[in-house]
Design an enzyme around this catalytic site. Sequence first.
Site, PDB file in Angstrom:
ATOM      1  N   ASP A 209       6.365  -9.976  -4.464  1.00 29.45           N
ATOM      2  CA  ASP A 209       6.962  -8.851  -5.189  1.00 29.45           C
ATOM      3  C   ASP A 209       7.815  -9.454  -6.283  1.00 29.45           C
ATOM      4  OD1 ASP A 209       5.845  -7.026  -3.475  1.00 29.45           O
ATOM      5  OD2 ASP A 209       7.620  -6.818  -2.217  1.00 29.45           O
TER       6      ASP A 209
ATOM      7  N   ASP B 220       1.017   3.792  -1.125  1.00 27.68           N
ATOM      8  CA  ASP B 220       2.259   3.670  -0.355  1.00 27.68           C
ATOM      9  C   ASP B 220       2.366   4.899   0.537  1.00 27.68           C
ATOM     10  OD1 ASP B 220       2.878   1.305  -1.628  1.00 27.68           O
ATOM     11  OD2 ASP B 220       4.030   2.273  -3.209  1.00 27.68           O
TER      12      ASP B 220
END
Length: 246
Positions: free
Chosen positions: A9, A126
């Site tokens: 990330d 998500d």
Amino acid sequence: MKKIIPCLDTNKGRVVKGVNFVNLVDVGDPVEIAQFYEKEGADELCFLDITATNENRKTTVELAKKVANSIKIPLIVGGGIKTIDDIKALLDAGVSKVSINSAAIKTPSLINEAAKEFNSLIVAIDVKKVNNNYNVFINGGEVDSGKEALKWALEVQDRGAAEILPTSMDRDGVTNGYDLEITGLLAKELNIPVIASGGAGKMSDFLDAFKVGVDSALAASVFHFGTIRINELKKYLLENGIKVRI
């Protein structure tokens, strides 16, 4: 052959890690970390610019290029990708696969267009449990799209996505195991590869994910903080009947 994918990330050019999508901690330089994971035996690498969509900016193509040029394994890149031109720029920079999330929900026809032009599109989803349903969230997990995860995943498949990357927001960074309920359901119902993401904490979590039918398992915290070494994880998986590349 099942795949292990470390996830980087990134935020403002650095690798970071959070818990439940917040409280970001700096982990290091993307190029150095990518090279380390390649040596460790990673099959692919995923690089997500986690604040690009909310900050309304594109994923840094230059940074993606640097990472892609520093490794030989496939690189997946996502974050802030909204157009065919964005996808093309990343693939031209040496990225192997591109992942879209919020843009896919906002402009579903982008999946069809991208799938027609490139055969390497991943749609990231998500997911979070809302009143016993798994809903799809966008904008870095901040906005509930109102779409139900399986229904959306089937639509994504019909529109031509090559792979799907569901991340459990409830499990993200918590290291108590993947959400096998939704991940297993998607693996069972879809014909395209599913990448498990969100919640790996120990080696058996990866084994459990492969047992419910996923093709790849993605993780960040356990690799970044040295809890699990990829080469040791692969030996463990082989010993437990899962075919992986050593």
